[in-house]
Write an enzyme that holds these catalytic residues in place. Structure first.
Site, mmCIF file in Angstrom:
data_model
loop_
_atom_site.group_PDB
_atom_site.id
_atom_site.type_symbol
_atom_site.label_atom_id
_atom_site.label_comp_id
_atom_site.label_asym_id
_atom_site.label_seq_id
_atom_site.Cartn_x
_atom_site.Cartn_y
_atom_site.Cartn_z
ATOM 1 N N GLU A 45 15.660 10.992 -13.854
ATOM 2 C CA GLU A 45 14.912 11.654 -14.931
ATOM 3 C C GLU A 45 15.681 11.468 -16.230
ATOM 4 O O GLU A 45 16.800 11.967 -16.374
ATOM 5 C CB GLU A 45 14.769 13.149 -14.594
ATOM 6 C CG GLU A 45 14.173 13.974 -15.717
ATOM 7 C CD GLU A 45 14.268 15.478 -15.446
ATOM 8 O OE1 GLU A 45 14.315 15.895 -14.267
ATOM 9 O OE2 GLU A 45 14.315 16.237 -16.433
ATOM 10 N N ARG A 49 15.844 14.308 -24.873
ATOM 11 C CA ARG A 49 16.699 15.184 -25.685
ATOM 12 C C ARG A 49 17.513 14.403 -26.676
ATOM 13 O O ARG A 49 18.356 14.969 -27.374
ATOM 14 C CB ARG A 49 17.654 15.965 -24.777
ATOM 15 C CG ARG A 49 16.934 16.918 -23.879
ATOM 16 C CD ARG A 49 17.878 17.749 -23.066
ATOM 17 N NE ARG A 49 17.178 18.240 -21.900
ATOM 18 C CZ ARG A 49 17.736 18.931 -20.930
ATOM 19 N NH1 ARG A 49 19.014 19.212 -20.969
ATOM 20 N NH2 ARG A 49 17.018 19.333 -19.914
ATOM 21 N N THR A 73 12.168 16.945 -19.880
ATOM 22 C CA THR A 73 12.120 17.762 -21.105
ATOM 23 C C THR A 73 10.859 17.451 -21.921
ATOM 24 O O THR A 73 10.900 17.388 -23.149
ATOM 25 C CB THR A 73 13.404 17.595 -21.964
ATOM 26 O OG1 THR A 73 14.538 17.477 -21.114
ATOM 27 C CG2 THR A 73 13.605 18.805 -22.876
ATOM 28 N N LYS A 133 9.146 22.393 -10.540
ATOM 29 C CA LYS A 133 10.570 22.450 -10.837
ATOM 30 C C LYS A 133 10.939 23.923 -10.995
ATOM 31 O O LYS A 133 10.388 24.608 -11.861
ATOM 32 C CB LYS A 133 10.826 21.675 -12.143
ATOM 33 C CG LYS A 133 12.184 21.881 -12.755
ATOM 34 C CD LYS A 133 12.399 20.929 -13.937
ATOM 35 C CE LYS A 133 13.637 21.331 -14.719
ATOM 36 N NZ LYS A 133 14.183 20.236 -15.527
HETATM 37 C C1 3PG Z 1 17.454 20.147 -16.758
HETATM 38 O O1 3PG Z 1 16.916 19.960 -17.816
HETATM 39 O O2 3PG Z 1 16.858 19.923 -15.713
HETATM 40 C C2 3PG Z 1 18.796 20.766 -16.742
HETATM 41 O O3 3PG Z 1 19.370 20.787 -17.996
HETATM 42 C C3 3PG Z 1 19.728 20.167 -15.776
HETATM 43 O O4 3PG Z 1 20.569 21.182 -15.489
HETATM 44 P P1 3PG Z 1 22.109 20.943 -15.159
HETATM 45 O O5 3PG Z 1 22.694 20.191 -16.322
HETATM 46 O O6 3PG Z 1 22.666 22.334 -15.007
HETATM 47 O O7 3PG Z 1 22.170 20.137 -13.886
#
Ligand code: 3PG
Length: 211
Positions: A45, A49, A73, A133
């Site tokens: 994924e 960002r 995102t 999710k």
């Molecule tokens: C996401 O957007 O899925 C999270 O920021 C991932 O979370 P993590 O960095 O705590 O694994």
């Protein structure tokens, strides 16, 4: 399970961990995707960002045949469409909104929307979305919280993400309503910055054997 979810799961091919990536330098995208695929995590994924995220999706989709690139995102329908056009095979959103639901309904690209409350889960079910999710997993109540949702929401399956590490991933993967977890721990910023692809491949290999 809906046919779209089934198609999505076929794409994921039982992969237990989806790496969540934030790509700052476009040159990192292709070698990072290759290292993760080589370590056994082809589905990735790339989060929207950073300014280069869409170009990163385009390049991985065009140059890394073994990768299954998704976009993360996604906050609105414009980003959904941009990400799909860039070659995303799946779309991940941190929450669930009417506009993102509509974008997904008129697209063949499957959506993994975020949901954390029972109300959001009911909204997802109404929209025919049954693979969600659970975000932010660890901060919102962790595996115990998710376990409590299995009984009222028997049709739902989850990909918990947020605060998941190689240590706590098993707590989630052992739950009957969890199909995989997402996390950034397999591609830490420092290793990406230094281009340590072999170490990332090792982390991916470890994650790919989690159950
Ligand atoms: C996401 O957007 O899925 C999270 O920021 C991932 O979370 P993590 O960095 O705590 O694994």
């Amino acid at each position: 399970m809906t046919s779209k979810t089934q198609a999505f799961l076929t794409l994921l091919a039982g992969q237990p961990v989806i790496p969540v990536l934030k790509i700052d330098e476009i040159e990192h995208a292709v070698p990072l995707a290759r290292a993760l695929a080589k370590g056994g995590l082809p589905a990735i994924e790339i989060t929207l960002r950073t300014p280069v995220a869409l170009e990163a999706i385009r390049r991985v989709s065009a140059e890394v045949e073994e990768a299954v690139v998704g976009a993360g995102t996604i906050l609105n329908s414009r980003q959904f469409d941009q990400a799909a056009k860039a070659g995303s095979r799946f779309i991940v959103s941190p929450g669930i909104t009417g506009t993102v639901i509509d974008a997904a309904a008129s697209s063949d690209v499957p959506l993994l929307p975020g949901a954390i409350t029972p109300g959001e889960m009911m909204t997802a079910l109404d929209a025919g979305l049954d693979f969600l999710k659970f975000f932010p997993a660890q901060q919102a109540g962790g595996a115990a919280f998710l376990k409590a949702l299995a009984s009222p929401f028997q049709e739902l399956r989850f990909c918990p993400t947020g605060g998941i590490t190689s240590q706590n991933a098993k707590d989630y993967l052992g739950l009957p309503n969890v199909l995989c977890v997402g996390g950034s721990w397999v591609a830490p910023d420092n290793l990406v910055r230094s281009g340590d692809w072999s170490q990332i491949e090792t982390l991916a290999r470890e994650a790919s054997t989690l159950k």
